[in-house]
Scaffold this motif. Sequence first.
Motif, mmCIF file in Angstrom:
data_model
loop_
_atom_site.group_PDB
_atom_site.id
_atom_site.type_symbol
_atom_site.label_atom_id
_atom_site.label_comp_id
_atom_site.label_asym_id
_atom_site.label_seq_id
_atom_site.Cartn_x
_atom_site.Cartn_y
_atom_site.Cartn_z
ATOM 1 N N GLU A 1 0.841 -1.196 0.047
ATOM 2 C CA GLU A 1 -0.067 0.040 0.058
ATOM 3 C C GLU A 1 0.934 1.331 0.079
ATOM 4 O O GLU A 1 0.420 2.074 -0.825
ATOM 5 N N PRO A 2 1.799 1.272 1.019
ATOM 6 C CA PRO A 2 2.636 2.652 0.893
ATOM 7 C C PRO A 2 3.403 2.994 -0.326
ATOM 8 O O PRO A 2 3.470 4.128 -0.889
ATOM 9 N N LYS B 1 0.507 3.859 -3.091
ATOM 10 C CA LYS B 1 0.055 5.294 -2.904
ATOM 11 C C LYS B 1 0.776 6.392 -3.552
ATOM 12 O O LYS B 1 0.446 7.376 -3.791
ATOM 13 N N LYS B 2 2.010 6.046 -3.456
ATOM 14 C CA LYS B 2 3.155 7.175 -4.093
ATOM 15 C C LYS B 2 2.624 7.035 -5.809
ATOM 16 O O LYS B 2 3.257 8.133 -6.395
ATOM 17 N N ARG C 1 0.387 7.530 -9.304
ATOM 18 C CA ARG C 1 -0.963 7.697 -9.807
ATOM 19 C C ARG C 1 -1.712 6.920 -10.511
ATOM 20 O O ARG C 1 -0.929 5.981 -11.461
ATOM 21 N N TYR C 2 -3.104 6.555 -10.535
ATOM 22 C CA TYR C 2 -3.536 5.799 -11.354
ATOM 23 C C TYR C 2 -3.632 6.381 -12.849
ATOM 24 O O TYR C 2 -3.755 7.344 -13.134
ATOM 25 N N ASP D 1 -2.132 -2.924 -9.848
ATOM 26 C CA ASP D 1 -3.600 -2.365 -9.088
ATOM 27 C C ASP D 1 -4.390 -1.887 -9.863
ATOM 28 O O ASP D 1 -4.258 -0.815 -10.397
ATOM 29 N N SER E 1 -8.249 -0.127 -10.532
ATOM 30 C CA SER E 1 -9.269 0.579 -9.478
ATOM 31 C C SER E 1 -10.471 -0.126 -9.838
ATOM 32 O O SER E 1 -10.612 -1.173 -10.718
ATOM 33 N N ARG F 1 -11.749 -2.293 -6.044
ATOM 34 C CA ARG F 1 -10.304 -2.446 -6.511
ATOM 35 C C ARG F 1 -9.373 -3.767 -6.190
ATOM 36 O O ARG F 1 -9.872 -4.480 -5.316
#
Length: 222
Positions: free
Chosen positions: A58-59, A62-63, A65-66, A118, A120, A203
């Motif tokens: 996750e971290p 998170k950095k 962008r989709y 990942d 969405s 997701r």
Amino acid sequence: MLFPRNPLKKCFSSLVPSLVPNPLLVFPKIPPLIQTEFVLYEDFITEKEEESLVHELEPILKKIRYESSHWDNAILSYRETEKSRWTPVNQALIERIKKLIFIPTGTVEPLDHVHILDLSKDGEIKPHVDSVRFCGRIIGGLSLLSDSVMRLTCEKNKAEVYDAHLKRRSLYVMKDSFRYDFSHQVLSEKESKFRDNIIKRDRRISIIVRCQPRPEDLVNES
Ligand code: OGA
Ligand code: MN
């Protein structure tokens, strides 16, 4: 008797990953000749193991962008990365996948890094065959966070189609004919149905393990 029989069996059995493929998760039934070339293991990891993988990913995700779409439009609404170093607990999980899918054949060399994708909730993967220049005959995918439906379509006979219910925490292995002769896709939320049942899509993170390309596929690389 000192202890009751199998005192831990009940709680332990729910923690042990399933190493028996479940053919009912693919529809229609795959013919015997190619049955071993697409295999799905339900509950390959436990909830706790899923949590541990997501906690590490996750971290990093998170950095990033989709992206709305991939360079060749194969993937919509996704972000991705590659990872080769893990905490010891998670490394052991990755090794468990590699041992299951590569070691029995002894003919392929796993790639060091794994691919993290990942998608969405409104993302999807359009039909494609993975490039032979980047990976060999065996591909494994572990699904985290959401169920989804993977559709496999024979490139030479588009009427030959199989749907696979990729349950959260399941592992699929596609090799040989399913890797080279069938396209694979992950259906959008709207299309997500397995045998007429709606499969709730959210997701989804996948961990995709691949092996080195075959030498003959590298010959004409420019
Ligand atoms: C891919 C792909 C499938 C998955 O990244 O090429 O097909 O399970 N991914 O996410
Ligand atoms: Mn692919």
